[in-house]
Motif scaffolding. Sequence first.
Motif, PDB file in Angstrom:
ATOM      1  N   GLN A 117       0.823  -1.200   0.000  1.00 42.86           N
ATOM      2  CA  GLN A 117       0.000   0.000   0.000  1.00 42.86           C
ATOM      3  C   GLN A 117       0.863   1.258   0.000  1.00 42.86           C
ATOM      4  OE1 GLN A 117      -2.309  -0.852   3.492  1.00 42.86           O
ATOM      5  NE2 GLN A 117      -4.058  -1.607   2.299  1.00 42.86           N
ATOM      6  N   LYS A 118       1.927   1.230   0.768  1.00 43.18           N
ATOM      7  CA  LYS A 118       2.825   2.378   0.832  1.00 43.18           C
ATOM      8  C   LYS A 118       3.482   2.618  -0.533  1.00 43.18           C
ATOM      9  CE  LYS A 118       6.999   4.070   3.082  1.00 43.18           C
ATOM     10  NZ  LYS A 118       8.108   3.728   3.942  1.00 43.18           N
ATOM     11  N   GLN A 119       4.004   1.570  -1.135  1.00 43.12           N
ATOM     12  CA  GLN A 119       4.668   1.705  -2.432  1.00 43.12           C
ATOM     13  C   GLN A 119       3.678   2.130  -3.512  1.00 43.12           C
ATOM     14  OE1 GLN A 119       6.538  -2.110  -2.952  1.00 43.12           O
ATOM     15  NE2 GLN A 119       8.363  -1.523  -1.808  1.00 43.12           N
ATOM     16  N   TRP A 120       2.471   1.568  -3.493  1.00 43.78           N
ATOM     17  CA  TRP A 120       1.480   1.929  -4.492  1.00 43.78           C
ATOM     18  C   TRP A 120       1.074   3.398  -4.311  1.00 43.78           C
ATOM     19  CZ3 TRP A 120       0.245   1.115  -9.091  1.00 43.78           C
ATOM     20  CH2 TRP A 120      -0.985   1.504  -9.614  1.00 43.78           C
ATOM     21  N   GLY A 121       0.977   3.846  -3.079  1.00 40.41           N
ATOM     22  CA  GLY A 121       0.678   5.258  -2.821  1.00 40.41           C
ATOM     23  C   GLY A 121       1.742   6.178  -3.403  1.00 40.41           C
ATOM     24  N   GLU A 122       2.995   5.775  -3.259  1.00 39.60           N
ATOM     25  CA  GLU A 122       4.093   6.563  -3.819  1.00 39.60           C
ATOM     26  C   GLU A 122       4.020   6.589  -5.351  1.00 39.60           C
ATOM     27  OE1 GLU A 122       7.543   4.700  -2.146  1.00 39.60           O
ATOM     28  OE2 GLU A 122       7.204   5.552  -0.160  1.00 39.60           O
ATOM     29  N   VAL A 123       3.702   5.438  -5.937  1.00 38.14           N
ATOM     30  CA  VAL A 123       3.592   5.360  -7.399  1.00 38.14           C
ATOM     31  C   VAL A 123       2.457   6.254  -7.888  1.00 38.14           C
ATOM     32  CG1 VAL A 123       2.943   3.832  -9.310  1.00 38.14           C
ATOM     33  CG2 VAL A 123       4.645   3.086  -7.645  1.00 38.14           C
ATOM     34  N   VAL A 124       1.309   6.184  -7.225  1.00 37.15           N
ATOM     35  CA  VAL A 124       0.161   6.994  -7.633  1.00 37.15           C
ATOM     36  C   VAL A 124       0.482   8.477  -7.482  1.00 37.15           C
ATOM     37  CG1 VAL A 124      -2.226   7.605  -7.039  1.00 37.15           C
ATOM     38  CG2 VAL A 124      -1.562   5.206  -7.215  1.00 37.15           C
ATOM     39  N   SER A 125       1.163   8.827  -6.409  1.00 38.19           N
ATOM     40  CA  SER A 125       1.549  10.220  -6.205  1.00 38.19           C
ATOM     41  C   SER A 125       2.470  10.701  -7.324  1.00 38.19           C
ATOM     42  CB  SER A 125       2.248  10.369  -4.857  1.00 38.19           C
ATOM     43  OG  SER A 125       2.679  11.684  -4.668  1.00 38.19           O
ATOM     44  N   GLU A 126       3.457   9.892  -7.676  1.00 39.61           N
ATOM     45  CA  GLU A 126       4.378  10.239  -8.766  1.00 39.61           C
ATOM     46  C   GLU A 126       3.615  10.380 -10.084  1.00 39.61           C
ATOM     47  OE1 GLU A 126       7.715   8.025 -11.488  1.00 39.61           O
ATOM     48  OE2 GLU A 126       7.522   7.381  -9.418  1.00 39.61           O
ATOM     49  N   LEU A 127       2.704   9.444 -10.351  1.00 39.97           N
ATOM     50  CA  LEU A 127       1.926   9.504 -11.584  1.00 39.97           C
ATOM     51  C   LEU A 127       1.029  10.738 -11.618  1.00 39.97           C
ATOM     52  CD1 LEU A 127       0.937   5.756 -11.977  1.00 39.97           C
ATOM     53  CD2 LEU A 127       2.548   7.038 -13.384  1.00 39.97           C
ATOM     54  N   ALA A 128       0.487  11.117 -10.472  1.00 37.29           N
ATOM     55  CA  ALA A 128      -0.361  12.304 -10.414  1.00 37.29           C
ATOM     56  C   ALA A 128       0.446  13.561 -10.725  1.00 37.29           C
ATOM     57  CB  ALA A 128      -1.029  12.418  -9.046  1.00 37.29           C
ATOM     58  N   HIS A 129       1.659  13.632 -10.206  1.00 32.50           N
ATOM     59  CA  HIS A 129       2.515  14.781 -10.504  1.00 32.50           C
ATOM     60  C   HIS A 129       2.843  14.840 -11.996  1.00 32.50           C
ATOM     61  CE1 HIS A 129       3.258  16.366  -6.497  1.00 32.50           C
ATOM     62  NE2 HIS A 129       3.401  15.123  -6.064  1.00 32.50           N
ATOM     63  N   GLN A 178      -1.044   9.907 -22.732  1.00 35.69           N
ATOM     64  CA  GLN A 178      -1.974   9.249 -21.807  1.00 35.69           C
ATOM     65  C   GLN A 178      -1.797   7.739 -21.849  1.00 35.69           C
ATOM     66  OE1 GLN A 178      -5.758  10.762 -23.094  1.00 35.69           O
ATOM     67  NE2 GLN A 178      -5.578  12.623 -21.869  1.00 35.69           N
ATOM     68  N   MET A 179      -1.623   7.177 -23.036  1.00 38.19           N
ATOM     69  CA  MET A 179      -1.433   5.730 -23.157  1.00 38.19           C
ATOM     70  C   MET A 179      -0.127   5.313 -22.488  1.00 38.19           C
ATOM     71  SD  MET A 179      -2.587   2.837 -23.956  1.00 38.19           S
ATOM     72  CE  MET A 179      -3.989   3.185 -24.956  1.00 38.19           C
ATOM     73  N   LYS A 180       0.914   6.102 -22.677  1.00 38.21           N
ATOM     74  CA  LYS A 180       2.203   5.794 -22.063  1.00 38.21           C
ATOM     75  C   LYS A 180       2.095   5.834 -20.541  1.00 38.21           C
ATOM     76  CE  LYS A 180       7.019   7.236 -21.922  1.00 38.21           C
ATOM     77  NZ  LYS A 180       7.996   8.250 -22.289  1.00 38.21           N
ATOM     78  N   GLU A 181       1.407   6.853 -20.002  1.00 36.05           N
ATOM     79  CA  GLU A 181       1.214   6.942 -18.552  1.00 36.05           C
ATOM     80  C   GLU A 181       0.446   5.727 -18.038  1.00 36.05           C
ATOM     81  OE1 GLU A 181      -0.655  10.610 -17.492  1.00 36.05           O
ATOM     82  OE2 GLU A 181       1.041  11.817 -18.161  1.00 36.05           O
ATOM     83  N   TYR A 182      -0.583   5.327 -18.763  1.00 40.79           N
ATOM     84  CA  TYR A 182      -1.378   4.170 -18.351  1.00 40.79           C
ATOM     85  C   TYR A 182      -0.527   2.900 -18.362  1.00 40.79           C
ATOM     86  CZ  TYR A 182      -4.868   0.486 -18.470  1.00 40.79           C
ATOM     87  OH  TYR A 182      -5.590  -0.646 -18.203  1.00 40.79           O
ATOM     88  N   GLN A 183       0.265   2.706 -19.415  1.00 39.72           N
ATOM     89  CA  GLN A 183       1.120   1.526 -19.505  1.00 39.72           C
ATOM     90  C   GLN A 183       2.154   1.512 -18.381  1.00 39.72           C
ATOM     91  OE1 GLN A 183       2.522   1.963 -23.535  1.00 39.72           O
ATOM     92  NE2 GLN A 183       0.949   0.597 -24.360  1.00 39.72           N
ATOM     93  N   GLU A 184       2.730   2.669 -18.079  1.00 36.75           N
ATOM     94  CA  GLU A 184       3.704   2.742 -16.990  1.00 36.75           C
ATOM     95  C   GLU A 184       3.044   2.423 -15.648  1.00 36.75           C
ATOM     96  OE1 GLU A 184       5.501   6.599 -17.191  1.00 36.75           O
ATOM     97  OE2 GLU A 184       6.640   6.116 -19.002  1.00 36.75           O
ATOM     98  N   ALA A 185       1.842   2.921 -15.434  1.00 36.91           N
ATOM     99  CA  ALA A 185       1.128   2.646 -14.188  1.00 36.91           C
ATOM    100  C   ALA A 185       0.834   1.156 -14.055  1.00 36.91           C
ATOM    101  CB  ALA A 185      -0.174   3.443 -14.136  1.00 36.91           C
ATOM    102  N   ALA A 244       2.470  -1.303 -15.494  1.00 37.48           N
ATOM    103  CA  ALA A 244       3.739  -2.007 -15.324  1.00 37.48           C
ATOM    104  C   ALA A 244       4.210  -1.908 -13.874  1.00 37.48           C
ATOM    105  CB  ALA A 244       4.793  -1.438 -16.264  1.00 37.48           C
ATOM    106  N   LYS A 245       4.083  -0.723 -13.288  1.00 31.72           N
ATOM    107  CA  LYS A 245       4.500  -0.560 -11.887  1.00 31.72           C
ATOM    108  C   LYS A 245       3.589  -1.347 -10.955  1.00 31.72           C
ATOM    109  CE  LYS A 245       7.001   3.715 -12.370  1.00 31.72           C
ATOM    110  NZ  LYS A 245       7.258   5.049 -11.878  1.00 31.72           N
ATOM    111  N   LEU A 246       2.287  -1.354 -11.237  1.00 35.00           N
ATOM    112  CA  LEU A 246       1.369  -2.143 -10.421  1.00 35.00           C
ATOM    113  C   LEU A 246       1.720  -3.616 -10.510  1.00 35.00           C
ATOM    114  CD1 LEU A 246      -1.139  -2.484  -8.664  1.00 35.00           C
ATOM    115  CD2 LEU A 246      -2.495  -2.533 -10.763  1.00 35.00           C
ATOM    116  N   SER A 247       1.967  -4.096 -11.707  1.00 35.17           N
ATOM    117  CA  SER A 247       2.344  -5.503 -11.905  1.00 35.17           C
ATOM    118  C   SER A 247       3.632  -5.830 -11.149  1.00 35.17           C
ATOM    119  CB  SER A 247       2.505  -5.787 -13.387  1.00 35.17           C
ATOM    120  OG  SER A 247       2.952  -7.100 -13.588  1.00 35.17           O
ATOM    121  N   GLU A 248       4.590  -4.927 -11.234  1.00 32.81           N
ATOM    122  CA  GLU A 248       5.864  -5.119 -10.536  1.00 32.81           C
ATOM    123  C   GLU A 248       5.655  -5.166  -9.022  1.00 32.81           C
ATOM    124  OE1 GLU A 248       9.636  -2.275  -9.583  1.00 32.81           O
ATOM    125  OE2 GLU A 248       8.921  -2.297 -11.657  1.00 32.81           O
TER     126      GLU A 248
END
Length: 143
Positions: A57-69, A123-130, A132-136
Amino acid sequence: MTTKTETNVYDQVFENMKKAADAGLKMQQEAIAQWTALWPGVASPQSVWVDKVREFQKQWGEVVSELAHRHRATLDQQYDAAVESFEEALQIGESTDPQEFRKRTEQFFRKTLDCMREASEAQMKEYQEAMAKLSELVTKAGS
């Protein structure tokens, strides 16, 4: 154009949202722990599993925060392009003859289509990166 003050306000809003989400999550975890402790026969959660979930949850929160920025930065670029495009659209009406009007209109539409293509690709690139990070993170948490 966004100013430094607006950027700071956005950063503060995102930081406050993150803090509120963290506080809500901790409150929910504490409430569940207390409720399950009151019921006899309910096994207490395994700390290793709970720790993995919290870390995820902590790591996913950081990823979402980075993606939002990054998404905000992309929206700022798109907004700037829209303002520029609007200014160019106003200049089309200043054409003096039909050939110039046609040329300006064609250039305007080409640029507009390029901007739309770039925006959809971003937008597609951001979605794919998100994803990929979720999968990781899921793979990492599962092991």
